[in-house]
Design a protein around this motif. Structure first.
Motif, PDB file in Angstrom:
ATOM      1  N   VAL A 116       0.826  -1.206   0.000  1.00  0.00           N
ATOM      2  CA  VAL A 116       0.000   0.000   0.000  1.00  0.00           C
ATOM      3  C   VAL A 116       0.863   1.259   0.000  1.00  0.00           C
ATOM      4  CG1 VAL A 116      -1.561   1.367   1.451  1.00  0.00           C
ATOM      5  CG2 VAL A 116      -2.044  -1.050   1.030  1.00  0.00           C
ATOM      6  N   HIS A 118       3.956   1.632  -1.140  1.00  0.00           N
ATOM      7  CA  HIS A 118       4.795   1.798  -2.326  1.00  0.00           C
ATOM      8  C   HIS A 118       4.020   1.822  -3.636  1.00  0.00           C
ATOM      9  CE1 HIS A 118       7.941   0.680   0.580  1.00  0.00           C
ATOM     10  NE2 HIS A 118       8.764   1.321  -0.230  1.00  0.00           N
ATOM     11  N   LEU A 119       2.784   1.335  -3.629  1.00  0.00           N
ATOM     12  CA  LEU A 119       2.001   1.301  -4.860  1.00  0.00           C
ATOM     13  C   LEU A 119       0.703   2.071  -4.647  1.00  0.00           C
ATOM     14  CD1 LEU A 119       2.482  -2.463  -5.819  1.00  0.00           C
ATOM     15  CD2 LEU A 119       3.700  -0.494  -6.766  1.00  0.00           C
ATOM     16  N   THR A 120       0.572   3.173  -5.353  1.00  0.00           N
ATOM     17  CA  THR A 120      -0.625   4.007  -5.206  1.00  0.00           C
ATOM     18  C   THR A 120      -1.887   3.258  -5.606  1.00  0.00           C
ATOM     19  OG1 THR A 120       0.722   5.947  -5.719  1.00  0.00           O
ATOM     20  CG2 THR A 120      -1.657   6.214  -5.851  1.00  0.00           C
ATOM     21  N   ALA A 121      -1.765   2.383  -6.613  1.00  0.00           N
ATOM     22  CA  ALA A 121      -2.935   1.626  -7.072  1.00  0.00           C
ATOM     23  C   ALA A 121      -3.480   0.729  -5.965  1.00  0.00           C
ATOM     24  CB  ALA A 121      -2.559   0.782  -8.287  1.00  0.00           C
ATOM     25  N   ASP A 123      -3.109   1.266  -2.749  1.00  0.00           N
ATOM     26  CA  ASP A 123      -3.653   2.149  -1.717  1.00  0.00           C
ATOM     27  C   ASP A 123      -5.093   2.536  -2.045  1.00  0.00           C
ATOM     28  OD1 ASP A 123      -3.932   3.802   0.434  1.00  0.00           O
ATOM     29  OD2 ASP A 123      -2.765   5.444  -0.413  1.00  0.00           O
ATOM     30  N   ARG A 124      -5.349   2.820  -3.314  1.00  0.00           N
ATOM     31  CA  ARG A 124      -6.677   3.271  -3.713  1.00  0.00           C
ATOM     32  C   ARG A 124      -7.664   2.126  -3.922  1.00  0.00           C
ATOM     33  NH1 ARG A 124      -5.048   7.928  -8.204  1.00  0.00           N
ATOM     34  NH2 ARG A 124      -4.055   9.387  -6.720  1.00  0.00           N
ATOM     35  N   ARG A 181       4.688   5.423   6.847  1.00  0.00           N
ATOM     36  CA  ARG A 181       4.480   6.791   6.359  1.00  0.00           C
ATOM     37  C   ARG A 181       4.830   7.847   7.405  1.00  0.00           C
ATOM     38  NH1 ARG A 181      -1.397   5.919   3.325  1.00  0.00           N
ATOM     39  NH2 ARG A 181      -0.541   5.115   1.355  1.00  0.00           N
TER      40      ARG A 181
END
Length: 292
Positions: A116, A118-121, A123-124, A181
């Motif tokens: 989550v 490192h990859l925005t996709a 996370d969303r 984060r």
């Protein structure tokens, strides 16, 4: 010494208050049944005798603390560990699936958190589903998991541990995301100034910063894992374990046994949370953190 007393006295005061409230609740809840017994027997006991009777019923609505303590002592120290009535034996059965599920849940939570962050996709797309998954009652999921795995010939430890995994991965994932984060922008910029690679930023900055968050979430996760293991024993027809002990006691209205099993589960949970906390402090100390 004074600091120790300052920490112990409030705890003992609250504990004493809880015991007193417990005794009062036991008298109030057991009183209607005792009045009915006395009426049928044609007896009119005095107040002290009546209270004593409400606190000594063999199958009370709410057992008194001394009844639970006596039952807990007998089933813990006066029975063989291999006996089905031994709380040590039943706690060990539940603990085995708890630890396996906790290990799976922690590993899964960490992997999800790394993805989550490192990859925005992810996370969303993944995070909302993870949050939504926790709104489903565990009592609805547990029977389905048990039935599905039993259909393919998998029974015993694995299905129960997977239910523990389901409850334990979420707090680890959320806590680890927060921890990864947590480094400040200034520190990230400094790493980039030194031309640090993504892996170096991850291992030298993000991971150390996430350790306090990880162990704080693991305390929640290990307690949730124990709850999952106990719930998983209910629809399996298990003959051993804290959940099985609760179920069999409810069948025969053995409320004292039920409360004794609950106390055993609470002690196991407290020990697990304490162990995780100790390991967390050891890890933080080895990484150079100052003791609080």
């Amino acid at each position: 010494m004074n600091r120790t007393l300052e920490n112990v006295v409030p705890v003992l005061t609250i504990l004493a208050g809880m015991v007193v409230a417990w005794y009062v609740a036991a008298v109030l809840l057991n009183a209607p049944f005792q009045r009915d017994l006395d009426r049928r027997a044609g007896e009119t006991p005095g107040t002290i005798e009546f209270i004593d009777k409400t606190l000594s019923q063999p199958k009370p609505t709410m057992p008194a603390p001394h009844q639970v303590a006596q039952n807990f002592f007998e089933n813990t120290f006066l029975r063989k560990i291999t006996s089905n009535r031994s709380l040590v034996y039943n706690a060990w059965i539940t603990l085995s699936s708890t630890l396996l599920g906790f290990a799976f849940g922690t590993a899964l939570g960490i992997l999800i958190a790394v993805g989550v962050v490192h990859l925005t996709a992810l996370d969303r797309s993944l995070m909302p589903w993870i949050i939504a998954s926790q709104t489903i009652p565990i009592l609805a999921i547990a029977p389905m998991v048990i039935v599905v795995f039993a259909a393919v010939g998998v029974t015993g430890l694995i299905p129960k541990s997977l239910i523990s995994t389901y409850l334990s991965f979420f707090p680890v994932a959320v806590g680890m995301v927060k921890g990864l984060r947590s480094p400040e922008i200034m520190h990230l910029d400094l790493m980039h100034t030194y031309n640090a690679s993504s892996s170096q930023v991850f291992w030298k900055l993000r991971v150390p910063a996430s350790v306090p968050y990880l162990f704080a979430s693991m305390k929640v996760a290990v307690a949730a894992s124990l709850v999952g293991a106990i719930v998983a024993e209910l629809p399996t027809g298990a003959v051993a374990g804290i959940g099985a002990k609760l179920l069999s006691a409810s069948y025969y209205s053995q409320t004292i046994d039920m409360w004794s099993a609950l106390v055993a589960g609470s002690i196991v949970a407290a020990l697990l949370v304490t162990i995780v906390g100790i390991v967390g402090r050891m890890v933080e100390h080895s990484m150079g953190a100052r003791p609080a």
